[in-house]
Each structure stands twice: as structure tokens, then as C-alpha cells.
Design a protein around this motif. Structure first.
Motif, PDB file in Angstrom:
ATOM      1  N   UNK A   5      -4.735  -2.442   7.710  1.00 26.08           N
ATOM      2  CA  UNK A   5      -4.469  -2.840   6.328  1.00 26.08           C
ATOM      3  C   UNK A   5      -4.755  -4.318   6.149  1.00 26.08           C
ATOM      4  N   UNK A   6      -5.678  -4.641   5.299  1.00 27.84           N
ATOM      5  CA  UNK A   6      -5.911  -5.997   4.846  1.00 27.84           C
ATOM      6  C   UNK A   6      -6.407  -6.944   5.948  1.00 27.84           C
ATOM      7  N   UNK A  14      -2.126   5.721   5.176  1.00 30.68           N
ATOM      8  CA  UNK A  14      -0.996   5.516   4.258  1.00 30.68           C
ATOM      9  C   UNK A  14      -0.923   6.564   3.158  1.00 30.68           C
ATOM     10  N   UNK A  15      -2.072   7.050   2.701  1.00 26.25           N
ATOM     11  CA  UNK A  15      -2.035   8.081   1.675  1.00 26.25           C
ATOM     12  C   UNK A  15      -1.342   9.329   2.222  1.00 26.25           C
ATOM     13  N   UNK A  23       0.838  -1.197   0.000  1.00 29.77           N
ATOM     14  CA  UNK A  23       0.000   0.000   0.000  1.00 29.77           C
ATOM     15  C   UNK A  23       0.877   1.252   0.000  1.00 29.77           C
ATOM     16  N   UNK A  24       1.819   1.322   0.932  1.00 28.57           N
ATOM     17  CA  UNK A  24       2.656   2.523   1.052  1.00 28.57           C
ATOM     18  C   UNK A  24       3.433   2.777  -0.243  1.00 28.57           C
ATOM     19  N   UNK A  55       2.158  11.090   1.121  1.00 28.60           N
ATOM     20  CA  UNK A  55       2.230  12.513   0.785  1.00 28.60           C
ATOM     21  C   UNK A  55       3.266  13.236   1.627  1.00 28.60           C
ATOM     22  N   UNK A  56       3.302  12.900   2.910  1.00 26.83           N
ATOM     23  CA  UNK A  56       4.206  13.601   3.818  1.00 26.83           C
ATOM     24  C   UNK A  56       5.650  13.186   3.569  1.00 26.83           C
ATOM     25  N   UNK A  57       5.874  11.890   3.339  1.00 25.10           N
ATOM     26  CA  UNK A  57       7.231  11.430   3.017  1.00 25.10           C
ATOM     27  C   UNK A  57       7.753  12.165   1.783  1.00 25.10           C
TER      28      UNK A  57
END
Lengths: 315, 315
Positions: A260-261, A277-278, A79-80, A282-284
Motif C-alpha cells: 500500500x502506497x 484489502x478489497x 484503504x481498508x 468483503x470478508x470482514x
């Protein structure tokens, strides 16, 4: 071949405006940026990376390094990774994936995940803009982005207390990692704040171990107990052990962590602390791009949220 | 900066030999290749990609495109992606990840996953060496690599028959994708071969749907039935529905498909058809690199294997 002029025509702006949106998006208004980005999409324009690199002395390549053993990798990464790929693609960057700690010479920056404390010395020696995924000890001065783990278990603990579970215990992990300590700390602090007695257990991060633990302690576990679990995987084993007696959520409440999952495949469905995770992606990315532009080192903790489902009483 | 000479010294070979190993690994013996690769590792040498590109007119970049919706992504992808990254890194290639179907102009080849039939027209129009992950209709003439899905469910069905389950049913998926059809076909063919009556059901690929299906049909499901499931996710729901009555594996045997992550977290542990992701990654990469070198189009199906665990009787 679609070019800049086509985009400009489509957006009814000058070519210079299009160029500015592509190369210096921070210098244009949100409105103009949206307008041009829509036009870029509509006409299918691909900014020429090499031309961009010549203008900005950047290669528009970010490398994501996964240092974790592939065999132990959890769905979280998929996901990430894909969220980061999508965010970077939208900004005209390319995402490279590597499983070894050897940054290619052409990358503009690194996102490093799955590192251990023993990797940090080597990471600090690498002279490339970098952001870590996961909370790192501050003395290394490496910027990181992580979910606020302490806040997560604090939310979980508070939810169980408010739902009226008399006793609240914590099942953590036998791993000496910062996020493991933080998650436990969030439970301990919240219990202390409510003047309640803490009780923690440790298992490996496997559902079968957690299941066995519950089978071993269930005789001493009074009814009306809430169980904060360090991960959804642990919560899955806890739910399985308790479900045999259909005691969820009346006699026992269970809260997981990650969202997750696994939380989709438990029965009953798991109340959990969802990692955003979104937002992490975005922050990373924005943290890293800020470094590229202003050499700014910044560390950020993202707030997780509690998702109430069927493994805890409704409040 | 470590250079070619350092590697040559370490391996006790000439610089030309090192260069040959790096640029034309197919032209040297396995022994020399291993020797030089060990030396490359030992001294920490990184072949200069740009220099390599100039010699070979390649960029040494492969792009992995995931067309699937991120929200529906399964742990399978994380494994496959990281395996491919590792295989490519070892060969001196870089792996780029993208979630959109727009190959960068500098990539040497594409690995495309998560595509739907409706993408194939567009994919065939892209003039870049390409290999699909997943079995595609042959009329598009696009090379693909996949696990042999038909063989997988055939192994599962045969195992249940040999374990003595009198009736064997199939729970498939309501999706019109080639791998879905292939998995069902493997069951149907094997049943026909044994002169047994087939019975198939379809659910969405969610454990809760499979659980509900079993609860609905259990009254009509005679004891001593084997259940072939199209995925581990479906098998997880089946096991959960049957476990309430502790009927596994005596009265009901269950076999899943995939062998990633979910099979580790079910209870009892799942007998499953394991996808060989390392081998899939290796084959996807070597298929693509073969195309780069000889324009060869080749399609390969990799054999899965049956992993016997606790959800079926021992034979």
C-alpha cells in the motif's frame, strides 16, 4: 421521491421481488439480484433504512472501531476503511467510525481494528456481533479476518531462494503482536523446509532504523543475499541503504510486505507481498453479516500475493 | 446501566446541569463543562442518542463523504477521518463514512471531501447542512474549510530565499484543482514580492515523475537552487534524484507540502509545510455544528506551519 414501484418497473419484476432482493438477498438468484440492483442504481432508489429496520429488527449500521493511536496510523487504514464503506454502502448498510471502544446501542455489529492483546478481555465482554481485523489468540473465541501473514513471508522467502540468492535473512519488528510473530514464522518455516540457515534481525517499523541496521551489518553481509522485510516501510529503509551502492537487485534482493502506497514511492520499485484489502473488506463484512443471520463464528485468513518488481532478480 | 444520576453524583452537580452540558454545551461555563465531561468519562456514561434526538430534533449523525477514487487515496485521509471521528465522538456525535454522494435521510450534516468542480452543482442542490473539505469557487456559496495553501507555499518560498538559495523554482501539479492553483500562486506572489524571477514546472503527483523531471533539468539547474514542491510526494522524487549526488542541502534545498507520513520516510528528512489536520477536523466539525444551530455559512482557511528539517539549509 423514487420508490420501490419505480425500481420494479425498471427491472420488469414485481415489487415483492424488489423487496426480497433488498431484505433477503440470499433468497434470490444471482441473476435477479444483479437485475434489481442495476435497476436500483439506474433509478437512484434508496431503501428506507427505518422501514427495513422495522421489518428485520436491524438498524443496518456497522461500526468500525480504530483503537490504534492516530499518530501511528498507516495508509493501510484509509484503504481498508473506504473499501469497507463501499462494500457496506452497496449492501444498504451504513458505516460508522469510532476511535473509542464504546459501541453505540443502535449498531448491528462491530469491526475492530488496531486492538492490542490487552483489549481482548474487554472485547469478549461486549455483547454485540463482532469481527476483529487482525489475527487474535484463539482462546478468546473472537472471530477475526486477516491476511495470511505466514503465507506472505513464505512466498517472499521462496521467491528469493528461487531467484538464486544464496543467503536469505529476515528483518522483523520489535513488537509482540500476533502478525509480527506470524510473519517471522513464515520465513523460519520456509528456510527450514529448504534446509537453509535462518538469520533474523529486529528493528522498529521505521525506514530510518532499517537503513541504519543495514549500514551496520553491510560489512558482514555477503553479496548475493536476499532480504525478507516484515513491512514495506522496513524495506524502504533497506533499499535506501543498499541503493547508495546500486547493488539492487544484482547483489541484494529485497521483498517488502503490505503493498500500500509505500511500494509505489520507493526506487527501485519494490517487490512486495500485497494485502488484498478489497477482499479483506468483503470478508470482514460478510463474516459479520453471517453472524447477524446465523450466529456463526468464523475466522478467515486471506491469501496475499507476491508482486514482482525491480528490487529482486527476475526468475 | 450508567445513567445521568450517576454522572451528577460523580461531578457533584445537579442532573439538570449534566443534561445542560450534554444538550446545550454552549450555555455552560468551561469549568462546569470540563467537570461534567470528566465525570461522564469516569463513570462511562453514554448519552442516549435517541433521547437527545427527541429533545433537539437532531440525530447526532454526521456523514463524511469521500468522492475520491479509493485507489488514489493518500494517507492524509486516514488522519483527517480519524481526527474528525474523534472530535465528533467527544461531542456525542456519530460519524458515518460513505463513498457515494447520497446523503442518508437521518444525517444532520455532511462533510464532503475529494470532490471535483463537476460535483459542485449537485452538492449545492442537496438540502442538508454541509461543509466541504477543500477550497471551492465562491460562486457556489458552499462553505469550505481548507489549509491556507497559498500561505503554505509562500512560507516555503520565503524560507528558501532566506536560507540564501539564489534561484528558487516551483514544481507543481498537472491538475486543474483550486488547491493546485493556490499553491502555485503562493510561490509566484512571494517571488514577485522579492523581485525574483519565477520558474515553474508541472508533473503528475508521483515521486517517479518528479525524479525524472529533475534528472532531465539538472544540467540546467545552477547550484544553490531552492525547490518548492507542491506536495511531499513530489519532494520525495526530487530528493531522490538529487541525493544520488549528495547535494542536499548545500547545493539544493527542497521543501515539500502536507507533512503526513511521507515526510517521515524520506532521507534526508524533509523540510515541509505541515497541514494541521487536528485543527482542520475541529474547524470542519465546528463549522458544521454552527450551521445546525444558526444556519451560518462560513469559510475558513487554516494556517499551516513550516517544519524545518534536513532538506534545506539551517537559517
Amino acid at each position: 421521491m423514487v420508490n420501490l414501484a419505480d425500481v420494479a418497473r425498471q427491472a420488469h419484476v414485481s415489487q415483492m421481488t424488489v423487496s426480497r432482493v433488498i431484505n433477503h438477498p440470499n433468497l434470490v438468484s444471482d441473476e435477479v439480484r444483479d437485475l434489481v440492483n442495476q435497476a436500483i442504481k439506474a433509478v437512484g432508489y434508496q431503501p428506507n433504512r427505518i422501514a427495513k429496520a422495522l421489518v428485520n429488527q436491524q438498524n443496518y449500521v456497522i461500526q468500525f472501531i480504530v483503537l490504534e493511536d492516530i499518530a501511528t496510523v498507516e495508509p493501510n487504514y484509509a484503504i481498508l476503511l473506504l473499501e469497507i464503506a463501499e462494500v457496506l454502502n452497496q449492501k444498504g448498510y451504513t458505516l460508522e467510525i469510532s476511535t473509542i471502544l464504546e459501541p453505540n446501542s443502535h449498531v448491528d455489529g462491530l469491526i475492530v481494528s488496531g486492538w492490542r492483546d490487552s483489549d481482548l478481555e474487554r472485547l469478549s465482554a461486549i455483547n454485540v456481533p463482532m469481527v476483529l481485523y487482525g489475527q487474535a489468540p484463539t482462546w478468546y473465541d473472537l472471530p477475526y479476518v486477516d491476511v495470511n501473514n505466514r503465507m506472505g513471508t513464505s512466498l517472499a522467502t521462496t521467491h528469493l531462494i528461487e531467484a538464486g540468492y544464496k543467503k536469505v535473512i529476515y528483518i522483523g519488528m520489535t513488537m509482540a503482536l500476533p502478525f509480527v510473530r506470524e510473519r517471522e514464522q513464515g520465513y523460519l518455516e520456509t528456510m527450514a523446509k529448504h534446509h537453509l540457515v535462518s538469520r533474523t534481525y529486529d528493528v522498529s517499523n521505521h525506514s530510518h532504523d532499517a537503513e541504519k541496521l543495514i549500514q551496520n551489518i553491510i560489512a558482514h553481509l555477503p553479496k548475493n543475499t536476499g532480504i525478507v522485510c516484515a513491512t514495506d516501510r522496513i524495506a524502504l529503509g533497506v533499499v535506501r541503504a543498499l541503493k547508495a551502492q546500486s547493488q539492487i537487485p544484482e547483489n541484494y534482493g529485497v521483498v517488502g510486505f503490505d503493498g500500500v502506497f509505500i511500494d509505489q514511492i520507493t526506487s527501485p520499485k519494490l517487490t512486495t507481498i500485497k494485502q488484498p484489502f478489497r477482499q479483506l473488506a468483503n470478508t470482514l463484512v460478510s463474516n459479520l453479516l453471517n453472524q447477524l443471520h446465523h450466529s456463526e463464528l468464523k475466522t478467515e485468513l486471506i491469501q496475499p500475493r507476491l508482486v514482482k518488481r525491480d528490487s529482486t532478480r527476475q526468475v
